[in-house]
Structure formats: C-alpha cells, structure tokens
Design a protein around this motif. Structure first.
Motif, PDB file in Angstrom:
ATOM      1  N   GLU A   1      49.664  51.417  57.470  1.00 38.29           N
ATOM      2  CA  GLU A   1      49.543  52.771  57.985  1.00 38.29           C
ATOM      3  C   GLU A   1      49.367  52.699  59.492  1.00 38.29           C
ATOM      4  O   GLU A   1      48.488  51.992  59.991  1.00 38.29           O
ATOM      5  CB  GLU A   1      48.352  53.484  57.366  1.00 38.29           C
ATOM      6  CG  GLU A   1      48.203  54.904  57.853  1.00 38.29           C
ATOM      7  CD  GLU A   1      47.019  55.613  57.233  1.00 38.29           C
ATOM      8  OE1 GLU A   1      46.993  56.852  57.279  1.00 38.29           O
ATOM      9  OE2 GLU A   1      46.105  54.944  56.716  1.00 38.29           O
ATOM     10  N   ASN A   2      50.208  53.431  60.205  1.00 37.49           N
ATOM     11  CA  ASN A   2      50.152  53.481  61.662  1.00 37.49           C
ATOM     12  C   ASN A   2      48.919  54.285  62.084  1.00 37.49           C
ATOM     13  O   ASN A   2      48.718  55.412  61.626  1.00 37.49           O
ATOM     14  CB  ASN A   2      51.430  54.142  62.191  1.00 37.49           C
ATOM     15  CG  ASN A   2      51.502  54.166  63.686  1.00 37.49           C
ATOM     16  OD1 ASN A   2      50.580  54.594  64.367  1.00 37.49           O
ATOM     17  ND2 ASN A   2      52.620  53.721  64.215  1.00 37.49           N
ATOM     18  N   HIS A   3      48.102  53.723  62.960  1.00 38.09           N
ATOM     19  CA  HIS A   3      46.861  54.386  63.364  1.00 38.09           C
ATOM     20  C   HIS A   3      47.093  55.598  64.265  1.00 38.09           C
ATOM     21  O   HIS A   3      46.219  56.430  64.408  1.00 38.09           O
ATOM     22  CB  HIS A   3      45.926  53.398  64.067  1.00 38.09           C
ATOM     23  CG  HIS A   3      46.362  52.990  65.440  1.00 38.09           C
ATOM     24  ND1 HIS A   3      47.377  52.082  65.655  1.00 38.09           N
ATOM     25  CD2 HIS A   3      45.931  53.378  66.660  1.00 38.09           C
ATOM     26  CE1 HIS A   3      47.537  51.911  66.949  1.00 38.09           C
ATOM     27  NE2 HIS A   3      46.676  52.698  67.588  1.00 38.09           N
TER      28      HIS A   3
ATOM     29  N   TYR B   1      45.238  45.551  65.962  1.00 39.87           N
ATOM     30  CA  TYR B   1      44.292  46.257  66.823  1.00 39.87           C
ATOM     31  C   TYR B   1      44.972  46.774  68.092  1.00 39.87           C
ATOM     32  O   TYR B   1      45.780  46.096  68.707  1.00 39.87           O
ATOM     33  CB  TYR B   1      43.140  45.325  67.199  1.00 39.87           C
ATOM     34  CG  TYR B   1      42.081  45.975  68.043  1.00 39.87           C
ATOM     35  CD1 TYR B   1      41.166  46.841  67.467  1.00 39.87           C
ATOM     36  CD2 TYR B   1      41.999  45.728  69.399  1.00 39.87           C
ATOM     37  CE1 TYR B   1      40.192  47.447  68.240  1.00 39.87           C
ATOM     38  CE2 TYR B   1      41.028  46.327  70.179  1.00 39.87           C
ATOM     39  CZ  TYR B   1      40.125  47.191  69.593  1.00 39.87           C
ATOM     40  OH  TYR B   1      39.160  47.793  70.361  1.00 39.87           O
ATOM     41  N   CYS B   2      44.622  47.989  68.488  1.00 41.46           N
ATOM     42  CA  CYS B   2      45.171  48.616  69.694  1.00 41.46           C
ATOM     43  C   CYS B   2      44.111  48.594  70.797  1.00 41.46           C
ATOM     44  O   CYS B   2      43.071  49.257  70.685  1.00 41.46           O
ATOM     45  CB  CYS B   2      45.594  50.051  69.382  1.00 41.46           C
ATOM     46  SG  CYS B   2      46.215  50.960  70.812  1.00 41.46           S
ATOM     47  N   ASP B   3      44.370  47.853  71.852  1.00 37.68           N
ATOM     48  CA  ASP B   3      43.432  47.773  72.973  1.00 37.68           C
ATOM     49  C   ASP B   3      43.280  49.099  73.710  1.00 37.68           C
ATOM     50  O   ASP B   3      42.241  49.366  74.286  1.00 37.68           O
ATOM     51  CB  ASP B   3      43.888  46.709  73.982  1.00 37.68           C
ATOM     52  CG  ASP B   3      43.719  45.301  73.448  1.00 37.68           C
ATOM     53  OD1 ASP B   3      42.822  45.086  72.611  1.00 37.68           O
ATOM     54  OD2 ASP B   3      44.485  44.420  73.877  1.00 37.68           O
ATOM     55  N   ARG B   4      44.307  49.916  73.684  1.00 40.52           N
ATOM     56  CA  ARG B   4      44.279  51.182  74.422  1.00 40.52           C
ATOM     57  C   ARG B   4      43.301  52.185  73.816  1.00 40.52           C
ATOM     58  O   ARG B   4      42.594  52.872  74.528  1.00 40.52           O
ATOM     59  CB  ARG B   4      45.666  51.793  74.491  1.00 40.52           C
ATOM     60  CG  ARG B   4      46.627  50.941  75.307  1.00 40.52           C
ATOM     61  CD  ARG B   4      47.944  51.602  75.382  1.00 40.52           C
ATOM     62  NE  ARG B   4      47.978  52.358  76.647  1.00 40.52           N
ATOM     63  CZ  ARG B   4      49.001  53.036  77.066  1.00 40.52           C
ATOM     64  NH1 ARG B   4      50.080  53.117  76.303  1.00 40.52           N
ATOM     65  NH2 ARG B   4      48.959  53.646  78.217  1.00 40.52           N
ATOM     66  N   CYS B   5      43.285  52.292  72.488  1.00 41.28           N
ATOM     67  CA  CYS B   5      42.448  53.323  71.876  1.00 41.28           C
ATOM     68  C   CYS B   5      41.310  52.766  71.024  1.00 41.28           C
ATOM     69  O   CYS B   5      40.438  53.506  70.595  1.00 41.28           O
ATOM     70  CB  CYS B   5      43.296  54.283  71.039  1.00 41.28           C
ATOM     71  SG  CYS B   5      43.974  53.572  69.536  1.00 41.28           S
TER      72      CYS B   5
END
Length: 56
Positions: free
Chosen positions: A6-8, A26-30
């Motif tokens: 699932e895309n966050h 993991y997304c560093d931006r959000c």
C-alpha cells in the motif's frame, strides 16, 4: 513470490516481485512508509487481490 504493498501517499496498491525491507519502504520526506499488505505465489492472485480491493 509477489507482494502487494500500500502506497503511503495515496493508499493505492502496487505489486512487486521483490520483498522490500522497512528502510526501502520508508519515506525520509514525510516520515511515513509504504506497507506490505499480502504475499502471493502467483502474479494472477496478486492482481486479483488488488482489483478486488480497488472495487471496495
């Protein structure tokens, strides 16, 4: 194996033939991450799952 994630960002699903670890999702931006929803032996099963989920 085929993996449904699932895309966050928008909650959509995508299929990969690779298993990703938490650091790769993991997304560093959000500070959020995509998540593994289900694993399947065959691509057809993964596609059916994704199509049924999107119909809900």
């Amino acid at each position: 194996m085929y993996y449904v994630y699932e895309n966050h960002l928008d909650g959509s699903f995508y299929i990969s033939d690779q298993s990703y670890n938490f650091e790769e999702l993991y997304c560093d931006r959000c500070g959020d991450s995509d998540r593994l929803i289900e694993e399947f032996d065959r691509e057809e099963e993964a596609l059916k799952f994704v199509n049924n989920e999107e119909d809900l």
